[in-house]
Design a protein around this motif. Structure first.
Motif, PDB file in Angstrom:
ATOM      1  N   LYS A 165       0.837  -1.205   0.000  1.00  0.00           N
ATOM      2  CA  LYS A 165       0.000   0.000   0.000  1.00  0.00           C
ATOM      3  C   LYS A 165       0.873   1.257   0.000  1.00  0.00           C
ATOM      4  O   LYS A 165       0.634   2.196  -0.772  1.00  0.00           O
ATOM      5  CB  LYS A 165      -0.906  -0.008   1.228  1.00  0.00           C
ATOM      6  CG  LYS A 165      -1.726   1.246   1.414  1.00  0.00           C
ATOM      7  CD  LYS A 165      -2.491   1.191   2.727  1.00  0.00           C
ATOM      8  CE  LYS A 165      -2.981   2.573   3.093  1.00  0.00           C
ATOM      9  NZ  LYS A 165      -3.581   2.585   4.428  1.00  0.00           N
ATOM     10  N   VAL A 166       1.885   1.287   0.839  1.00  0.00           N
ATOM     11  CA  VAL A 166       2.801   2.436   0.912  1.00  0.00           C
ATOM     12  C   VAL A 166       3.514   2.628  -0.430  1.00  0.00           C
ATOM     13  O   VAL A 166       3.628   3.757  -0.932  1.00  0.00           O
ATOM     14  CB  VAL A 166       3.820   2.246   2.059  1.00  0.00           C
ATOM     15  CG1 VAL A 166       4.948   3.261   1.985  1.00  0.00           C
ATOM     16  CG2 VAL A 166       3.117   2.316   3.404  1.00  0.00           C
ATOM     17  N   ALA A 167       3.989   1.539  -1.016  1.00  0.00           N
ATOM     18  CA  ALA A 167       4.694   1.629  -2.300  1.00  0.00           C
ATOM     19  C   ALA A 167       3.767   2.140  -3.400  1.00  0.00           C
ATOM     20  O   ALA A 167       4.155   3.011  -4.192  1.00  0.00           O
ATOM     21  CB  ALA A 167       5.271   0.260  -2.680  1.00  0.00           C
ATOM     22  N   MET A 168       2.535   1.618  -3.461  1.00  0.00           N
ATOM     23  CA  MET A 168       1.583   2.083  -4.482  1.00  0.00           C
ATOM     24  C   MET A 168       1.304   3.575  -4.325  1.00  0.00           C
ATOM     25  O   MET A 168       1.299   4.317  -5.309  1.00  0.00           O
ATOM     26  CB  MET A 168       0.258   1.310  -4.374  1.00  0.00           C
ATOM     27  CG  MET A 168       0.289  -0.057  -4.984  1.00  0.00           C
ATOM     28  SD  MET A 168      -1.288  -0.951  -4.800  1.00  0.00           S
ATOM     29  CE  MET A 168      -2.514   0.238  -5.203  1.00  0.00           C
ATOM     30  N   THR A 169       1.088   4.017  -3.096  1.00  0.00           N
ATOM     31  CA  THR A 169       0.779   5.427  -2.836  1.00  0.00           C
ATOM     32  C   THR A 169       1.956   6.309  -3.236  1.00  0.00           C
ATOM     33  O   THR A 169       1.781   7.329  -3.921  1.00  0.00           O
ATOM     34  CB  THR A 169       0.434   5.631  -1.348  1.00  0.00           C
ATOM     35  OG1 THR A 169      -0.695   4.807  -1.028  1.00  0.00           O
ATOM     36  CG2 THR A 169       0.111   7.079  -1.047  1.00  0.00           C
ATOM     37  N   ALA A 170       3.153   5.928  -2.834  1.00  0.00           N
ATOM     38  CA  ALA A 170       4.345   6.716  -3.162  1.00  0.00           C
ATOM     39  C   ALA A 170       4.588   6.726  -4.669  1.00  0.00           C
ATOM     40  O   ALA A 170       4.973   7.754  -5.233  1.00  0.00           O
ATOM     41  CB  ALA A 170       5.563   6.144  -2.428  1.00  0.00           C
ATOM     42  N   PHE A 171       4.340   5.594  -5.339  1.00  0.00           N
ATOM     43  CA  PHE A 171       4.554   5.520  -6.776  1.00  0.00           C
ATOM     44  C   PHE A 171       3.579   6.448  -7.496  1.00  0.00           C
ATOM     45  O   PHE A 171       3.955   7.181  -8.418  1.00  0.00           O
ATOM     46  CB  PHE A 171       4.392   4.083  -7.259  1.00  0.00           C
ATOM     47  CG  PHE A 171       4.837   3.844  -8.665  1.00  0.00           C
ATOM     48  CD1 PHE A 171       6.187   3.868  -8.994  1.00  0.00           C
ATOM     49  CD2 PHE A 171       3.930   3.565  -9.668  1.00  0.00           C
ATOM     50  CE1 PHE A 171       6.611   3.643 -10.308  1.00  0.00           C
ATOM     51  CE2 PHE A 171       4.326   3.342 -10.974  1.00  0.00           C
ATOM     52  CZ  PHE A 171       5.681   3.375 -11.282  1.00  0.00           C
ATOM     53  N   GLU A 172       2.311   6.423  -7.080  1.00  0.00           N
ATOM     54  CA  GLU A 172       1.303   7.313  -7.687  1.00  0.00           C
ATOM     55  C   GLU A 172       1.662   8.783  -7.507  1.00  0.00           C
ATOM     56  O   GLU A 172       1.392   9.595  -8.391  1.00  0.00           O
ATOM     57  CB  GLU A 172      -0.069   7.044  -7.081  1.00  0.00           C
ATOM     58  CG  GLU A 172      -0.722   5.798  -7.602  1.00  0.00           C
ATOM     59  CD  GLU A 172      -2.107   5.594  -7.014  1.00  0.00           C
ATOM     60  OE1 GLU A 172      -3.037   5.398  -7.804  1.00  0.00           O
ATOM     61  OE2 GLU A 172      -2.241   5.629  -5.781  1.00  0.00           O
ATOM     62  N   GLU A 173       2.261   9.109  -6.389  1.00  0.00           N
ATOM     63  CA  GLU A 173       2.643  10.500  -6.138  1.00  0.00           C
ATOM     64  C   GLU A 173       3.753  10.975  -7.061  1.00  0.00           C
ATOM     65  O   GLU A 173       3.961  12.180  -7.209  1.00  0.00           O
ATOM     66  CB  GLU A 173       3.067  10.674  -4.667  1.00  0.00           C
ATOM     67  CG  GLU A 173       1.912  10.553  -3.712  1.00  0.00           C
ATOM     68  CD  GLU A 173       2.331  10.556  -2.254  1.00  0.00           C
ATOM     69  OE1 GLU A 173       3.548  10.573  -1.952  1.00  0.00           O
ATOM     70  OE2 GLU A 173       1.426  10.521  -1.397  1.00  0.00           O
ATOM     71  N   ARG A 174       4.444  10.057  -7.723  1.00  0.00           N
ATOM     72  CA  ARG A 174       5.516  10.408  -8.648  1.00  0.00           C
ATOM     73  C   ARG A 174       4.994  10.981  -9.959  1.00  0.00           C
ATOM     74  O   ARG A 174       5.722  11.601 -10.712  1.00  0.00           O
ATOM     75  CB  ARG A 174       6.391   9.198  -8.962  1.00  0.00           C
ATOM     76  CG  ARG A 174       7.194   8.677  -7.818  1.00  0.00           C
ATOM     77  CD  ARG A 174       8.449   9.496  -7.661  1.00  0.00           C
ATOM     78  NE  ARG A 174       9.259   9.003  -6.590  1.00  0.00           N
ATOM     79  CZ  ARG A 174      10.504   8.585  -6.729  1.00  0.00           C
ATOM     80  NH1 ARG A 174      11.084   8.598  -7.898  1.00  0.00           N
ATOM     81  NH2 ARG A 174      11.163   8.185  -5.688  1.00  0.00           N
TER      82      ARG A 174
END
Length: 175
Positions: A165-174
């Motif tokens: 979940k953290v990785a998906m959220t951070a990736f989307e923020e890119r």
């Protein structure tokens, strides 16, 4: 590549240092067990989750959003879900006749985004969790593979899904 050379030298030095340990050191170490049986450290009885129980993984995934258990085109289990509105899939690998799977891979892709190869390379260099790439349609994809062979605790797998979940959220923020 140049950054790896000092690390490889350090790894070689540590390996050689480990080989120089005394017999008394290795006799006292649980890792020195020469029997075929693995050493099991007693930390309290906890049920393990592995790839033989897709329903247990589904239950944990539902703690982060919607999720449904399906079957992929090869007859293996597959979970489709959403976290914070973003769709992802959990593929099961190393299965025998659709059962007894050894690992799972979380995958999400984003169509119509502006992330390019430079952004993907930056992500892969700067983060530990989640491998990114651009697929054949030009969309960024994030993958996260988890080894479940011999099982992990429920708490470990729950924490792993939280890292997804953290990785998906951070990736989307890119993008």
């Amino acid at each position: 590549m140049k950054r790896l050379r000092p690390l490889l030298g350090l790894a070689a030095a540590l390996t050689l240092a480990g080989c120089a340990s005394t017999e008394a050191d290795t006799a006292a170490s649980p890792a020195a067990n020469t029997n075929a049986e693995p050493v099991v450290l007693e930390t309290g009885a906890q049920a393990l989750v592995d790839g033989t129980e897709p329903e247990a993984i589904l239950e944990l995934a539902r703690g982060y959003g919607s999720a449904e258990l399906e079957t992929d085109s090869e007859g293996d289990p597959m979970i489709t879900g959403r976290i914070n509105g973003t769709q992802y899939v959990v593929y099961f690998y190393g299965c025998e006749a659709g059962q007894s799977c050894r690992e799972v891979q979380f995958v999400a892709a984003w169509a119509g985004t502006d992330m390019d190869m430079e952004g993907v390379n930056s992500w892969n260099e700067e983060t530990r969790y989640g491998k990114a790439y651009i697929d054949h349609e030009g969309d960024p994809v994030l993958e996260f593979t988890v080894n479940l062979y011999k099982g992990v605790t429920r708490a470990n797998l729950d924490d792993t899904i939280d890292w997804w979940k953290v990785a998906m959220t951070a990736f989307e923020e890119r993008f």
